[in-house]
Design a protein around this motif. Sequence first.
Motif, short mmCIF file in Angstrom:
data_model
loop_
_atom_site.label_atom_id
_atom_site.label_comp_id
_atom_site.label_asym_id
_atom_site.label_seq_id
_atom_site.Cartn_x
_atom_site.Cartn_y
_atom_site.Cartn_z
N ILE A 86 21.02 -30.99 11.09
CA ILE A 86 20.52 -31.38 12.37
C ILE A 86 19.45 -30.39 12.58
CG2 ILE A 86 22.40 -32.84 13.32
CD1 ILE A 86 22.33 -29.22 14.38
N ALA A 87 19.68 -29.30 11.83
CA ALA A 87 18.80 -28.10 12.20
C ALA A 87 18.56 -27.48 10.80
CB ALA A 87 19.40 -27.30 13.20
N VAL A 88 17.46 -26.52 10.94
CA VAL A 88 17.47 -25.38 9.70
C VAL A 88 17.23 -24.18 10.28
CG1 VAL A 88 16.65 -27.04 7.99
CG2 VAL A 88 15.06 -25.78 9.68
N GLU A 89 17.65 -22.92 9.56
CA GLU A 89 17.51 -21.67 10.12
C GLU A 89 16.51 -21.20 9.28
OE1 GLU A 89 20.77 -18.98 10.12
OE2 GLU A 89 19.66 -17.17 10.61
N ALA A 90 15.38 -20.39 9.65
CA ALA A 90 14.50 -19.96 9.10
C ALA A 90 14.75 -18.60 8.65
CB ALA A 90 13.10 -19.85 9.92
N LEU A 91 14.73 -18.13 7.36
CA LEU A 91 14.96 -17.16 6.88
C LEU A 91 13.73 -16.42 5.96
CD1 LEU A 91 18.68 -17.86 5.84
CD2 LEU A 91 18.06 -16.30 7.67
N VAL A 92 13.40 -15.26 6.35
CA VAL A 92 12.16 -14.40 5.71
C VAL A 92 12.61 -14.18 4.38
CG1 VAL A 92 12.77 -12.09 6.54
CG2 VAL A 92 10.25 -13.00 6.29
N ARG A 93 11.64 -14.19 3.43
CA ARG A 93 11.57 -13.86 1.96
C ARG A 93 10.28 -12.85 1.73
NH1 ARG A 93 16.06 -14.83 2.82
NH2 ARG A 93 17.51 -15.96 1.91
N TRP A 94 10.46 -12.11 0.76
CA TRP A 94 9.28 -11.22 0.32
C TRP A 94 9.26 -11.46 -1.08
CZ3 TRP A 94 9.01 -5.37 1.48
CH2 TRP A 94 7.54 -4.89 1.27
N PRO A 95 8.86 -12.95 -1.44
CA PRO A 95 8.74 -12.87 -3.08
C PRO A 95 7.58 -12.61 -3.87
CG PRO A 95 8.16 -14.89 -1.96
CD PRO A 95 8.24 -13.88 -0.73
N ARG A 96 6.49 -12.26 -3.16
CA ARG A 96 5.34 -11.80 -3.80
C ARG A 96 5.38 -10.15 -3.68
NH1 ARG A 96 4.46 -16.90 -2.02
NH2 ARG A 96 3.53 -15.99 -0.05
N ARG A 97 6.30 -9.54 -3.75
CA ARG A 97 6.11 -8.01 -3.54
C ARG A 97 5.81 -7.58 -4.73
NH1 ARG A 97 10.24 -4.05 -4.02
NH2 ARG A 97 9.60 -2.08 -2.97
N PRO A 98 4.81 -6.78 -4.88
CA PRO A 98 4.67 -6.24 -6.45
C PRO A 98 5.57 -5.58 -7.12
CG PRO A 98 2.70 -5.62 -4.83
CD PRO A 98 3.86 -6.31 -3.79
N GLU A 99 6.48 -4.75 -6.20
CA GLU A 99 7.48 -4.09 -6.92
C GLU A 99 8.72 -4.97 -7.22
OE1 GLU A 99 6.09 -3.01 -4.12
OE2 GLU A 99 4.93 -1.28 -4.64
N GLY A 100 8.83 -6.17 -6.76
CA GLY A 100 9.89 -6.99 -7.22
C GLY A 100 10.44 -7.48 -5.83
N GLU A 101 11.04 -8.58 -5.55
CA GLU A 101 11.37 -9.32 -4.36
C GLU A 101 12.43 -8.58 -3.81
OE1 GLU A 101 12.49 -13.29 -4.63
OE2 GLU A 101 12.85 -13.39 -2.27
N LEU A 102 12.44 -8.43 -2.45
CA LEU A 102 13.47 -7.88 -1.59
C LEU A 102 14.16 -8.71 -0.76
CD1 LEU A 102 12.23 -4.24 -0.61
CD2 LEU A 102 13.89 -4.59 -2.20
N PHE A 103 15.46 -8.55 -0.16
CA PHE A 103 15.73 -9.46 0.90
C PHE A 103 16.11 -9.08 2.05
CE2 PHE A 103 16.71 -11.53 -3.24
CZ PHE A 103 16.59 -12.91 -2.93
N PRO A 104 15.99 -9.60 2.99
CA PRO A 104 15.90 -9.23 4.57
C PRO A 104 16.87 -8.23 4.72
CG PRO A 104 16.03 -11.54 4.56
CD PRO A 104 16.29 -11.22 3.17
N ASP A 105 18.17 -7.93 4.22
CA ASP A 105 18.88 -6.79 4.52
C ASP A 105 18.24 -5.38 4.01
OD1 ASP A 105 20.69 -8.36 5.82
OD2 ASP A 105 21.92 -8.76 3.67
N GLN A 106 17.43 -5.49 3.24
CA GLN A 106 16.84 -4.40 2.45
C GLN A 106 15.59 -3.82 3.44
OE1 GLN A 106 17.14 -6.44 -1.28
NE2 GLN A 106 17.33 -4.39 -2.05
N PHE A 107 15.16 -4.82 4.09
CA PHE A 107 13.80 -4.37 4.84
C PHE A 107 13.76 -4.54 6.55
CE2 PHE A 107 12.55 -8.50 3.11
CZ PHE A 107 11.94 -9.13 4.16
#
Length: 723
Positions: free
Chosen positions: A504-525
């Motif tokens: 019935i819904a979706v939660e939007a969650l941010v991602r940083w996939p194109r970070r030059p030094e490698g992907e980071l997850f929200p808890d880290q930034f």
Amino acid sequence: MQKLFSGWRIEPKARTLFGLVALGCVGFIVAIIALMYSSLAVVTDKANEIYAVRSIESVQGAIQTTIERMTSQVEDNTLWDDAVAHLYAPKLDRKWVYSTWGAVAQDDYGYDGVYVLDENFRVLEGYRNGQRQPDADLAMFGNGFASLIGLHGEALRSGAHPVSGLTYMKDGVAIVGISLVRPTKGVLTGHGATKRYLVMTRHMSAAMLTDLSETFRIDGIKLTPTTNSAEPYLRLVDASNQEVGRLTWILRQPGVEAVRAASSHIQMIAWLIGGVVLLVFGIAGYSLFRLAKNEQVARTFALTDNLSGLPNRRALFERLQKFGAMRGPVHKCVVFIDLDGFKDVNDVYGHSTGDKLIMIVAAALKEFLPKDGVLARMGGDEFAMLLGGKHADQDCQIFAEQALAFLTKPIKIGERTVQIGASIGIAAGDLKTCRSQELFRRADMAMYHSKSTGKARITWYDGELDAARMRKQALETGMRNGLTRDEFDVVYQPIVDARTQGVIAVEALVRWPRRPEGELFPDQFISLAESSGLIHPLGQFVLRKACQDVLHMPGLRLSVNISPAQFRDAEFESKVAGILAETGFPAERLELEVTEGYLIENPDRAIAAVGTLKALGVSIALDDFGTGYSSIGYLRRYNFDKIKIDKSLAGKVDRDPQAAALVAGTVNIANALGLAVTAEGVETEDHVRLLKLAGCHFLQGYYFSRPKSLADLHNLLAARAVA
Ligand code: C2E
Ligand code: CA
Ligand code: CA
């Protein structure tokens, strides 16, 4: 107050200036007096020189006069009828000669010798100093006399005039005069070739010279065979220009006498000039002193914190710089104290209470101050203590502990008792290798570490704090750049209806996939984005992107996470409204998930923001329920639409009976308040069963789907629709 401010001191610079002016004045006086005396010396020398020349002329005049006197004397004694009668008699009247001249031939009468000579200048009769001179002859009168006769023979023989001059006789230099004895009428007749001459001599005896000295006022005229060339002298010459002797005399120094006479005046002038210069110096010095003193007052004022009376930040830095300028390694330790909760005291009880608190704290800290420590108020609710020496580190630790113990206990301010705390940082270093500013920065950083890791603690600076900060800075820069370079993305995690298990819904969650030094997850930034303010552009990016993405999935609701930090932005609600208008996303399909943090921090603002957003049509969910304070009071006050039970609680329902009971209780309360409940972290079928059983309305978790890219979400929804 610290030693730093005790008593009046004139600044070294002013003292130097003072000394220079004094030296200048003394120099000026000395120069003027020296100038006066040196010009006097010139005048004296000149006067003496003039007098020396004059004195030669005077002595010469005196001798000339004496010679002329001799001339008139012989003339008086020879132009005389009686003398003619007695001297031209066939037999020279020796008796008459004796009684007339011989007996009185002494200095006092202007001559000491008298002689009668014949036509051939042979001596007929002679007396010297009253004594008859039977052996007297022409040679006795010396060369000078012979020259006189040689030069004036004719005049003498004719009786035209007498002559006198200098000559060197047996007993020394003498003035000699000679004249023809003749009758008053002038012409000698009746004696044939017979002639009688009268010769008178006057030796330059000591008595005669003394007489000359007195008459002509020239001291100590003396005859000397040799003379000192520096002194003036007079050559005595006879008629043939032969030197017969020299005269010297005591050279008076009229210049010196004049100076001596004027010296009292000169002294007076010197005193006067000295006095005037000293007066000027006094006035200038006093003004200078006043100026220095005023500057000192201003300095003390500028270096003191008015409220606490402690030295201020500037004073402490100056002190530290002084240490820094010292030779050798100077070990220093700085304690930085920042009060926790001071702002609350100010806000709740008012500034005067806050001021009193600062004074109480300052007084207490002074009590703990180690010997030679410098305590300063750095501004606001910050204090710093500086200490040097071998034991600085231990003493600083003790000071910090005592300060912390005092500050974490309730403090009485008049009637009131307040509870504050303190975050303390300490840094130590050798000032040669670690500059003073750096030492403060380190202590400050250590203090911030105390503050950010739970307050009411002491942190010693170490290099890791810097390294962590560098990493944070690099991450922040990376995030800032990432936002402009499109490195971020949004993924969507489905939320299902617990009963039908339909999405019935979706939660939007941010991602940083194109970070030059490698992907980071929200808890880290995310937390760094929050503390650096980058959460604002990042949050807007997520909201805009999610609205655009989900717009064309009709019937699907959208949940977007909002950081407490975003609430602090007064423009937040209008920005949300702006994005909704811009993307055309219906407000009714949007749900914002907020955590408790900001609600506690600023309840009034949070209530207003929630109200405005709800008025737009947006619904609000309380996120992460079960991790924080989670009081029922909040739920009632804020008028949320939904609560989301955190995965740390919901994910344990299968293993932890207490967690299960808490979930059930939460659902009951939510129901009572008319709130819907979503459970997060649903990973297993058991979870699904138990959470459904507990009454959760919506479920979210890996069991149903991991967060998915937009494309994957489309596929998932399409697949589900088919099934
Ligand atoms: P959250 O709001 O609690 O988001 C749910 C987190 O739980 C997500 O992690 C999600 O991937 C994870 N999750 C979902 N289902 C399961 C499950 O079954 N098991 C487990 N173990 N985890 C599950 P994610 O995406 O790493 O996000 C972490 C947190 O970062 C979020 O927690 C949220 O607080 C924050 N966050 C993520 N995106 C945003 C954003 O766009 N804005 C803001 N302000 N915060 C965000
Ligand atoms: Ca969330
Ligand atoms: Ca959560």
